[in-house]
Design a protein around this motif. Sequence first.
Motif, PDB file in Angstrom:
ATOM      1  N   SER A 186      -3.543  60.549  44.588  1.00 50.94           N
ATOM      2  CA  SER A 186      -2.228  60.452  45.206  1.00 50.94           C
ATOM      3  C   SER A 186      -2.373  60.136  46.687  1.00 50.94           C
ATOM      4  O   SER A 186      -3.170  60.766  47.374  1.00 50.94           O
ATOM      5  CB  SER A 186      -1.471  61.774  45.060  1.00 50.94           C
ATOM      6  OG  SER A 186      -0.274  61.734  45.813  1.00 50.94           O
ATOM      7  N   GLN A 214      -6.398  59.628  50.549  1.00 48.01           N
ATOM      8  CA  GLN A 214      -5.761  60.011  49.300  1.00 48.01           C
ATOM      9  C   GLN A 214      -6.240  61.386  48.847  1.00 48.01           C
ATOM     10  O   GLN A 214      -7.309  61.837  49.244  1.00 48.01           O
ATOM     11  CB  GLN A 214      -6.023  58.995  48.196  1.00 48.01           C
ATOM     12  CG  GLN A 214      -7.453  58.953  47.710  1.00 48.01           C
ATOM     13  CD  GLN A 214      -7.649  57.976  46.568  1.00 48.01           C
ATOM     14  OE1 GLN A 214      -6.693  57.475  45.988  1.00 48.01           O
ATOM     15  NE2 GLN A 214      -8.890  57.699  46.229  1.00 48.01           N
ATOM     16  N   THR A 217       3.442  61.503  44.570  1.00 46.05           N
ATOM     17  CA  THR A 217       3.267  60.573  43.455  1.00 46.05           C
ATOM     18  C   THR A 217       1.806  60.586  43.034  1.00 46.05           C
ATOM     19  O   THR A 217       0.924  60.303  43.848  1.00 46.05           O
ATOM     20  CB  THR A 217       3.672  59.144  43.878  1.00 46.05           C
ATOM     21  OG1 THR A 217       5.009  59.179  44.352  1.00 46.05           O
ATOM     22  CG2 THR A 217       3.544  58.186  42.714  1.00 46.05           C
ATOM     23  N   TRP A 218       1.545  60.902  41.759  1.00 51.89           N
ATOM     24  CA  TRP A 218       0.184  61.034  41.240  1.00 51.89           C
ATOM     25  C   TRP A 218      -0.077  59.991  40.162  1.00 51.89           C
ATOM     26  O   TRP A 218       0.792  59.707  39.353  1.00 51.89           O
ATOM     27  CB  TRP A 218      -0.030  62.432  40.668  1.00 51.89           C
ATOM     28  CG  TRP A 218      -0.042  63.475  41.739  1.00 51.89           C
ATOM     29  CD1 TRP A 218       1.040  64.113  42.265  1.00 51.89           C
ATOM     30  CD2 TRP A 218      -1.182  63.971  42.443  1.00 51.89           C
ATOM     31  NE1 TRP A 218       0.643  64.982  43.246  1.00 51.89           N
ATOM     32  CE2 TRP A 218      -0.721  64.916  43.369  1.00 51.89           C
ATOM     33  CE3 TRP A 218      -2.552  63.702  42.373  1.00 51.89           C
ATOM     34  CZ2 TRP A 218      -1.577  65.606  44.230  1.00 51.89           C
ATOM     35  CZ3 TRP A 218      -3.397  64.398  43.219  1.00 51.89           C
ATOM     36  CH2 TRP A 218      -2.921  65.333  44.133  1.00 51.89           C
TER      37      TRP A 218
END
Length: 82
Positions: free
Chosen positions: A52, A35, A57-58
Amino acid sequence: MIVETSDNDGSTWTARSITGTVPLNSVIWSDVDEQFVAVGGQNNVAGVVYTSPDGITWTSRTHPKPTLNLSVVTYDPNAQGY
């Protein structure tokens, strides 16, 4: 906030948005956790942490000391933590 990502070794880059207003200061990739981790902050503003799995996508994470201005993030494989 914007993070730039590349899926072709840096030949082209794509801007990715992260919800928030506090500037990001450092982003790393962890091979162990697979990640990205991003941190940020500025004077008199609570620090922020985002993770993320793909750079697209965070997710906002809670830092144990949210009043700190977080300027750098590193990974310590011996301590298995950030």
